[in-house]
Design a protein around this motif. Structure first.
Motif, mmCIF file in Angstrom:
data_model
loop_
_atom_site.group_PDB
_atom_site.id
_atom_site.type_symbol
_atom_site.label_atom_id
_atom_site.label_comp_id
_atom_site.label_asym_id
_atom_site.label_seq_id
_atom_site.Cartn_x
_atom_site.Cartn_y
_atom_site.Cartn_z
ATOM 1 N N ALA A 108 -5.502 2.833 7.961
ATOM 2 C CA ALA A 108 -4.496 3.659 8.630
ATOM 3 C C ALA A 108 -5.093 4.178 9.932
ATOM 4 N N LEU A 109 -4.323 4.038 11.018
ATOM 5 C CA LEU A 109 -4.817 4.436 12.339
ATOM 6 C C LEU A 109 -4.014 5.586 12.921
ATOM 7 N N LYS A 110 -4.664 6.341 13.798
ATOM 8 C CA LYS A 110 -4.010 7.468 14.481
ATOM 9 C C LYS A 110 -3.364 7.042 15.789
ATOM 10 N N VAL A 111 -3.357 5.750 16.087
ATOM 11 C CA VAL A 111 -2.719 5.215 17.292
ATOM 12 C C VAL A 111 -1.673 4.177 16.874
ATOM 13 N N ALA A 112 -0.637 4.006 17.708
ATOM 14 C CA ALA A 112 0.432 3.059 17.390
ATOM 15 C C ALA A 112 0.003 1.610 17.611
ATOM 16 N N LYS A 113 -0.910 1.402 18.541
ATOM 17 C CA LYS A 113 -1.383 0.048 18.848
ATOM 18 C C LYS A 113 -2.837 0.096 19.252
ATOM 19 N N TRP A 131 0.841 -1.191 0.000
ATOM 20 C CA TRP A 131 0.000 0.000 0.000
ATOM 21 C C TRP A 131 0.874 1.237 0.000
ATOM 22 N N GLN A 132 0.264 2.347 -0.397
ATOM 23 C CA GLN A 132 1.010 3.602 -0.477
ATOM 24 C C GLN A 132 0.094 4.788 -0.235
ATOM 25 N N ASP A 133 0.729 5.910 0.090
ATOM 26 C CA ASP A 133 0.052 7.187 0.265
ATOM 27 C C ASP A 133 -0.968 7.173 1.397
ATOM 28 N N ALA A 134 -0.566 6.619 2.531
ATOM 29 C CA ALA A 134 -1.426 6.627 3.727
ATOM 30 C C ALA A 134 -1.623 8.068 4.194
ATOM 31 N N ALA A 149 3.800 2.172 11.294
ATOM 32 C CA ALA A 149 3.569 3.088 10.174
ATOM 33 C C ALA A 149 4.671 3.003 9.124
ATOM 34 N N SER A 150 5.827 2.496 9.488
ATOM 35 C CA SER A 150 6.937 2.368 8.532
ATOM 36 C C SER A 150 6.751 1.186 7.577
ATOM 37 N N LEU A 197 6.137 -12.065 9.764
ATOM 38 C CA LEU A 197 5.431 -10.806 10.034
ATOM 39 C C LEU A 197 6.407 -9.725 10.489
ATOM 40 N N PRO A 198 6.117 -8.474 10.170
ATOM 41 C CA PRO A 198 6.952 -7.376 10.681
ATOM 42 C C PRO A 198 6.903 -7.332 12.206
ATOM 43 N N ALA A 199 7.985 -6.875 12.825
ATOM 44 C CA ALA A 199 8.047 -6.759 14.289
ATOM 45 C C ALA A 199 6.902 -5.887 14.787
ATOM 46 N N GLY A 200 6.252 -6.340 15.848
ATOM 47 C CA GLY A 200 5.159 -5.594 16.460
ATOM 48 C C GLY A 200 3.783 -5.971 15.963
ATOM 49 N N ALA A 201 3.691 -6.594 14.791
ATOM 50 C CA ALA A 201 2.393 -6.964 14.230
ATOM 51 C C ALA A 201 1.737 -8.057 15.064
#
Length: 184
Positions: free
Chosen positions: A147-152, A61-64, A96-97, A112-116
């Motif tokens: 796309a979320l406004k929180v990290a978790k 995906w792109q342009d979040a 988000a990265s 999976l990416p770390a944290g997922a």
């Protein structure tokens, strides 16, 4: 004189709005794990009478939206004969990265990416479950990145797909979807 000044200000404002809109790209998601809009056998389940590879699709995906702190990725079949559809994959807390999930990320340990965090799909598994529509039917499989406004998301590991959806909606900045078909 005042009307002329107002008109100039309005025109300048509209021009600036158009320039900003032209710079803002559309949030979008895509997968190359499809052939002519259909999942290949690799993305079919290996249960319920299906004999696929049960490999989660490659998704990017792109342009979040600005301010995105994390993503949720889901694969959902709205055509499943359940009255409520079928959640095939529910993945949250992607940093988000991250802007891509490799082929097999949700079906092979350690990819999976770390944290997922994977939540239970409708088969009760914390992994991807491939497509398996009833024989003679073609279903839609909606891949969504939110796309979320929180990290978790503050959810227990036993949270349902509906609860993940509820919390994603409450913390959402935007979402992008693409649909892939599967039939047998």
């Amino acid at each position: 004189m005042k009307i002329t000044s107002f008109c100039h200000t309005l025109i300048a404002g509209l021009a600036l709005s158009g320039a900003i809109a032209a710079q803002a790209a559309e949030f979008k998601v895509e997968t190359d794990s499809q052939v002519d809009g259909h999942f290949p056998n690799a993305q079919f389940a290996n249960v319920f009478g299906c004999h696929g590879g049960n490999v989660s699709p490659h998704i990017r995906w792109q342009d979040a939206p600005a301010g995105t702190q994390s993503f949720v990725v889901t694969v959902y079949d709205p055509d499943a004969p359940t009255g409520s559809g079928w959640w095939h994959w529910v993945l949250a807390d992607l940093p988000a990265s991250v802007h891509e999930l490799s082929l097999g990320a949700g079906s092979e340990p350690g990819k999976l990416p770390a944290g997922a965090v994977q939540f239970r799909n409708d088969a009760g598994q914390t992994s991807f479950l491939g497509a398996c529509p009833p024989a003679g039917q073609t279903h839609r499989y909606v891949i969504t990145v939110q796309a979320l406004k929180v990290a978790k998301l503050d959810l227990p590991p036993t949270a349902s797909a509906a609860m993940v959806g509820f919390m994603s909606y409450a913390n959402g900045l935007g979402k992008a979807s693409t649909t892939v078909l599967a039939g047998r």
